[in-house]
Design a protein around this motif. Structure first.
Motif, PDB file in Angstrom:
ATOM      1  N   ALA A   1      67.279  19.455 -10.893  1.00 25.11           N
ATOM      2  CA  ALA A   1      67.800  20.597 -11.654  1.00 25.11           C
ATOM      3  C   ALA A   1      69.327  20.632 -11.638  1.00 25.11           C
ATOM      4  CB  ALA A   1      67.240  21.899 -11.089  1.00 25.11           C
ATOM      5  N   LEU A   2      69.898  20.393 -10.439  1.00 27.27           N
ATOM      6  CA  LEU A   2      71.358  20.394 -10.340  1.00 27.27           C
ATOM      7  C   LEU A   2      71.967  19.259 -11.150  1.00 27.27           C
ATOM      8  CD1 LEU A   2      71.856  21.202  -6.545  1.00 27.27           C
ATOM      9  CD2 LEU A   2      72.375  22.673  -8.489  1.00 27.27           C
ATOM     10  N   GLY A   3      71.357  18.071 -11.057  1.00 24.51           N
ATOM     11  CA  GLY A   3      71.871  16.932 -11.828  1.00 24.51           C
ATOM     12  C   GLY A   3      71.810  17.191 -13.314  1.00 24.51           C
ATOM     13  N   ALA A   4      70.666  17.738 -13.773  1.00 21.79           N
ATOM     14  CA  ALA A   4      70.527  18.035 -15.201  1.00 21.79           C
ATOM     15  C   ALA A   4      71.537  19.091 -15.636  1.00 21.79           C
ATOM     16  CB  ALA A   4      69.100  18.520 -15.498  1.00 21.79           C
ATOM     17  N   GLY A   5      71.752  20.102 -14.769  1.00 24.49           N
ATOM     18  CA  GLY A   5      72.721  21.142 -15.113  1.00 24.49           C
ATOM     19  C   GLY A   5      74.128  20.594 -15.248  1.00 24.49           C
ATOM     20  N   VAL A   6      74.513  19.726 -14.323  1.00 23.07           N
ATOM     21  CA  VAL A   6      75.864  19.132 -14.379  1.00 23.07           C
ATOM     22  C   VAL A   6      76.030  18.290 -15.637  1.00 23.07           C
ATOM     23  CG1 VAL A   6      77.417  17.481 -13.273  1.00 23.07           C
ATOM     24  CG2 VAL A   6      76.216  19.178 -11.888  1.00 23.07           C
ATOM     25  N   VAL A   7      75.008  17.461 -15.962  1.00 26.43           N
ATOM     26  CA  VAL A   7      75.101  16.602 -17.152  1.00 26.43           C
ATOM     27  C   VAL A   7      75.205  17.442 -18.415  1.00 26.43           C
ATOM     28  CG1 VAL A   7      73.836  14.946 -18.563  1.00 26.43           C
ATOM     29  CG2 VAL A   7      73.926  14.652 -16.086  1.00 26.43           C
ATOM     30  N   VAL A   8      74.331  18.468 -18.512  1.00 22.88           N
ATOM     31  CA  VAL A   8      74.357  19.323 -19.711  1.00 22.88           C
ATOM     32  C   VAL A   8      75.691  20.039 -19.827  1.00 22.88           C
ATOM     33  CG1 VAL A   8      73.342  21.380 -20.771  1.00 22.88           C
ATOM     34  CG2 VAL A   8      71.865  19.616 -19.798  1.00 22.88           C
ATOM     35  N   TYR A   9      76.197  20.537 -18.692  1.00 20.58           N
ATOM     36  CA  TYR A   9      77.477  21.251 -18.725  1.00 20.58           C
ATOM     37  C   TYR A   9      78.611  20.343 -19.197  1.00 20.58           C
ATOM     38  CZ  TYR A   9      81.193  24.405 -17.330  1.00 20.58           C
ATOM     39  OH  TYR A   9      82.293  25.225 -17.349  1.00 20.58           O
ATOM     40  N   MET A  10      78.619  19.122 -18.710  1.00 24.22           N
ATOM     41  CA  MET A  10      79.678  18.185 -19.115  1.00 24.22           C
ATOM     42  C   MET A  10      79.578  17.850 -20.589  1.00 24.22           C
ATOM     43  SD  MET A  10      79.855  15.589 -15.846  1.00 24.22           S
ATOM     44  CE  MET A  10      81.196  14.646 -16.572  1.00 24.22           C
ATOM     45  N   GLN A  11      78.333  17.703 -21.080  1.00 25.55           N
ATOM     46  CA  GLN A  11      78.165  17.374 -22.496  1.00 25.55           C
ATOM     47  C   GLN A  11      78.581  18.542 -23.379  1.00 25.55           C
ATOM     48  OE1 GLN A  11      77.289  14.507 -23.963  1.00 25.55           O
ATOM     49  NE2 GLN A  11      77.250  13.492 -21.971  1.00 25.55           N
ATOM     50  N   VAL A  12      78.140  19.744 -23.000  1.00 24.28           N
ATOM     51  CA  VAL A  12      78.431  20.914 -23.828  1.00 24.28           C
ATOM     52  C   VAL A  12      79.915  21.224 -23.842  1.00 24.28           C
ATOM     53  CG1 VAL A  12      78.079  23.411 -24.013  1.00 24.28           C
ATOM     54  CG2 VAL A  12      76.136  21.903 -23.563  1.00 24.28           C
ATOM     55  N   ASN A  13      80.576  21.079 -22.704  1.00 20.22           N
ATOM     56  CA  ASN A  13      81.987  21.455 -22.606  1.00 20.22           C
ATOM     57  C   ASN A  13      82.943  20.305 -22.862  1.00 20.22           C
ATOM     58  OD1 ASN A  13      82.222  24.418 -21.481  1.00 20.22           O
ATOM     59  ND2 ASN A  13      80.454  23.479 -20.491  1.00 20.22           N
TER      60      ASN A  13
ATOM     61  N   LYS B   1      52.945  23.172   4.065  1.00 20.21           N
ATOM     62  CA  LYS B   1      54.403  23.351   4.094  1.00 20.21           C
ATOM     63  C   LYS B   1      55.130  22.014   4.027  1.00 20.21           C
ATOM     64  CE  LYS B   1      58.049  25.423   6.878  1.00 20.21           C
ATOM     65  NZ  LYS B   1      58.350  26.151   8.123  1.00 20.21           N
ATOM     66  N   GLY B   2      54.576  21.009   4.758  1.00 16.40           N
ATOM     67  CA  GLY B   2      55.173  19.681   4.749  1.00 16.40           C
ATOM     68  C   GLY B   2      55.090  19.038   3.392  1.00 16.40           C
ATOM     69  N   LYS B   3      53.998  19.264   2.669  1.00 21.02           N
ATOM     70  CA  LYS B   3      53.845  18.675   1.342  1.00 21.02           C
ATOM     71  C   LYS B   3      54.736  19.363   0.321  1.00 21.02           C
ATOM     72  CE  LYS B   3      49.084  17.082   1.996  1.00 21.02           C
ATOM     73  NZ  LYS B   3      47.669  17.224   1.559  1.00 21.02           N
ATOM     74  N   ALA B   4      55.043  20.642   0.479  1.00 24.52           N
ATOM     75  CA  ALA B   4      55.814  21.391  -0.521  1.00 24.52           C
ATOM     76  C   ALA B   4      57.309  21.177  -0.373  1.00 24.52           C
ATOM     77  CB  ALA B   4      55.491  22.886  -0.415  1.00 24.52           C
ATOM     78  N   THR B   5      57.770  20.861   0.840  1.00 24.37           N
ATOM     79  CA  THR B   5      59.216  20.761   1.064  1.00 24.37           C
ATOM     80  C   THR B   5      59.839  19.645   0.243  1.00 24.37           C
ATOM     81  OG1 THR B   5      58.936  21.578   3.309  1.00 24.37           O
ATOM     82  CG2 THR B   5      60.994  20.426   2.809  1.00 24.37           C
ATOM     83  N   LEU B   6      59.216  18.476   0.238  1.00 18.67           N
ATOM     84  CA  LEU B   6      59.782  17.335  -0.489  1.00 18.67           C
ATOM     85  C   LEU B   6      59.875  17.595  -1.996  1.00 18.67           C
ATOM     86  CD1 LEU B   6      60.897  14.505  -0.341  1.00 18.67           C
ATOM     87  CD2 LEU B   6      58.559  13.622  -0.524  1.00 18.67           C
ATOM     88  N   PRO B   7      58.790  18.114  -2.661  1.00 15.75           N
ATOM     89  CA  PRO B   7      58.924  18.420  -4.098  1.00 15.75           C
ATOM     90  C   PRO B   7      60.014  19.443  -4.389  1.00 15.75           C
ATOM     91  CG  PRO B   7      56.618  18.360  -3.467  1.00 15.75           C
ATOM     92  CD  PRO B   7      57.401  18.267  -2.207  1.00 15.75           C
ATOM     93  N   VAL B   8      60.171  20.445  -3.507  1.00  8.46           N
ATOM     94  CA  VAL B   8      61.209  21.460  -3.734  1.00  8.46           C
ATOM     95  C   VAL B   8      62.598  20.831  -3.676  1.00  8.46           C
ATOM     96  CG1 VAL B   8      62.318  23.501  -2.738  1.00  8.46           C
ATOM     97  CG2 VAL B   8      59.840  23.420  -2.966  1.00  8.46           C
ATOM     98  N   ILE B   9      62.815  19.961  -2.692  1.00  5.43           N
ATOM     99  CA  ILE B   9      64.129  19.308  -2.557  1.00  5.43           C
ATOM    100  C   ILE B   9      64.407  18.419  -3.767  1.00  5.43           C
ATOM    101  CG2 ILE B   9      65.441  17.645  -1.209  1.00  5.43           C
ATOM    102  CD1 ILE B   9      64.042  18.722   1.286  1.00  5.43           C
ATOM    103  N   ILE B  10      63.386  17.619  -4.161  1.00  8.46           N
ATOM    104  CA  ILE B  10      63.559  16.732  -5.326  1.00  8.46           C
ATOM    105  C   ILE B  10      63.823  17.557  -6.589  1.00  8.46           C
ATOM    106  CG2 ILE B  10      62.404  15.074  -6.823  1.00  8.46           C
ATOM    107  CD1 ILE B  10      60.956  14.035  -4.326  1.00  8.46           C
ATOM    108  N   GLY B  11      63.042  18.651  -6.741  1.00 10.84           N
ATOM    109  CA  GLY B  11      63.237  19.513  -7.922  1.00 10.84           C
ATOM    110  C   GLY B  11      64.626  20.110  -7.972  1.00 10.84           C
ATOM    111  N   ALA B  12      65.145  20.531  -6.804  1.00 15.06           N
ATOM    112  CA  ALA B  12      66.485  21.109  -6.755  1.00 15.06           C
ATOM    113  C   ALA B  12      67.539  20.078  -7.156  1.00 15.06           C
ATOM    114  CB  ALA B  12      66.768  21.643  -5.348  1.00 15.06           C
ATOM    115  N   ILE B  13      67.382  18.847  -6.630  1.00 14.19           N
ATOM    116  CA  ILE B  13      68.346  17.793  -6.969  1.00 14.19           C
ATOM    117  C   ILE B  13      68.313  17.479  -8.454  1.00 14.19           C
ATOM    118  CG2 ILE B  13      68.902  15.359  -6.623  1.00 14.19           C
ATOM    119  CD1 ILE B  13      67.911  15.673  -3.723  1.00 14.19           C
TER     120      ILE B  13
END
Length: 417
Positions: free
Chosen positions: A100-112, A86-98
């Motif tokens: 994903a959100l960053g990529a989504g914001v960048v793509v949204y700004m570029q597309v719009n 559980k301790g090993k999985a938490t950090l990758p999940v948090i990093i992945g979420a950050i």
């Protein structure tokens, strides 16, 4: 969409992304917790069974203690493994979420194109001040950014209100000032089509046509000015424009007529007056050298040169044999008698025909008696002008200008019912 609505939508999308990322992980964590509790229950149950088996003499006390110790060690190892995983999985999940959100914001700004949206909003806020400068003719203080912002603001406004003839006219004038003649002409034509009764729109249209120097556009400018002068013959500005357009076309007669109307009202040192005088002298000198009876001395007829083309949708409906009937009627009255008519056997399209006084059906009633003509081209299996179901037809309405042959395109685009 307002900015508050935009932020609300973005917040909703971000929340959805977070849920999509976190939900499977939470679900898995709940499953792991449930499995751990189940394992503890199983171990407790087994320990109870070992106690019972020892009391009944089925196993020795030594075997009971050994089995009990092994069960407890196994439970401790499993619990430790679950915590470590559980301790090993938490950090990758948090990093992945950050990420994903960053990529989504960048793509949204570029597309719009959010930067372009901000710029469009700024341009619209500056539109009143820029429009006032444009209307007053105060273009010398315009910077490159002012011009770009004004064009952007007008286009943005026109996307919201495409039937605003003033907006199209502003855009056309701005493009004319930038030397974008073709785009300016399209914008001004759009304004004129929206509000054909606006006199200033028609004047600006004539000015845009005169800029190109193209003969067809100069003739159209001459036609527009003729219509304006018919309603206001004493207007010296229109007369001067007509003199200039006629001089460019080499029409000595009209150049003389309208230049004489304004000659005495122009300053003595006017460059425009000197150019017109020089051009008129050249045209009249050239006309004086033409032999009597030559083509240039013959009177120009009144009428239309029509290039007739069928629309793609009705090409397959054209009969193999039949007639093309082209005629002109008075568009300002209920009189259905053709002022001019031509009938020719069907041939390959496009076809160019000329309607003039030579094509009158009755003496004393021809195109010269009309102010506005309804021009019709009809494909018929016989020579009868009377419309019949199944015949193919196209129509346009045009002003008649005495002494001029006006070129137009007429498209046959519907089937009579």
């Amino acid at each position: 969409m307002s900015w508050s609505e935009f932020y609300l939508v973005v917040s909703g999308l971000i929340t959805l992304v977070i849920l999509l990322i976190v939900f499977p992980w939470l679900r898995k964590a709940n499953h792991a917790k449930s499995d751990s509790l189940n394992n503890i229950q199983v171990v407790k149950q087994r320990l109870i069974e070992l106690e019972r088996e020892a009391r009944e003499g089925l196993i020795s006390e030594h075997d009971k203690r050994q089995a009990s110790d092994e069960l407890k060690l196994a439970l401790v190892d499993e619990t430790h493994f679950e915590h470590e995983r559980k301790g090993k999985a938490t950090l990758p999940v948090i990093i992945g979420a950050i990420v994903a959100l960053g990529a989504g914001v960048v793509v949204y700004m570029q597309v719009n194109h959010l930067s372009e949206v901000d710029r469009a909003d700024e341009a619209i806020r500056a539109l009143p001040a820029l429009s006032e400068k444009l209307s007053s003719g105060d273009m010398q203080d315009f910077t490159g950014d002012d011009v770009a912002n004004l064009a952007l603001a007008i286009r943005t406004r026109l996307r919201q209100t495409p039937d605003d003839d003033k907006g199209w006219m502003y855009l056309g004038r701005l493009q004319m000032s930038l030397g974008q003649d073709a785009q300016a002409l399209q914008a001004i034509q759009r304004a004129l089509s929206i509000n054909p009764q606006n006199r200033q729109n028609r004047i600006t249209y004539a000015q845009a046509l005169m800029v190109s120097g193209d003969e067809a556009q100069l003739r159209e400018a001459q036609r527009q000015l003729q219509l304006l002068l018919r309603a206001n013959p004493e207007n010296d500005n229109l007369a001067l424009m007509m003199a200039v357009a006629s001089a460019q076309l080499g029409d000595a007669k009209k150049t003389r007529q309208y230049f004489d109307q304004v000659r005495d009202k122009l300053p003595a040192d006017s460059e425009m007056a000197m150019r017109l005088s020089s051009r008129l002298e050249e045209l009249e000198q050239r006309a004086s050298t033409v032999p009597t009876g030559s083509t240039q001395e013959q009177a120009v007829q009144t009428g239309f040169s029509l290039t007739i083309t069928p629309a793609d949708a009705i090409i397959e409906k054209i009969p193999d044999q039949g007639y093309l009937i082209v005629f002109a009627q008075d568009a300002l009255s209920e009189n259905r008698m053709p002022a001019a008519v031509i009938k020719i056997p069907l041939q390959s399209f496009p076809v160019t025909v000329t309607l003039s006084g030579d094509n009158a059906m009755m003496p004393g009633y021809s195109l010269t008696q009309l102010q506005r003509a309804r021009l019709t081209a009809r494909i018929s299996v016989d020579e009868d002008v009377t419309p019949a179901p199944g015949e193919l037809q196209g129509q346009i309405t045009e002003e008649v200008i005495n002494g001029e042959m006006i070129s137009r395109e007429l498209i046959i685009d519907k089937e009579l019912m």
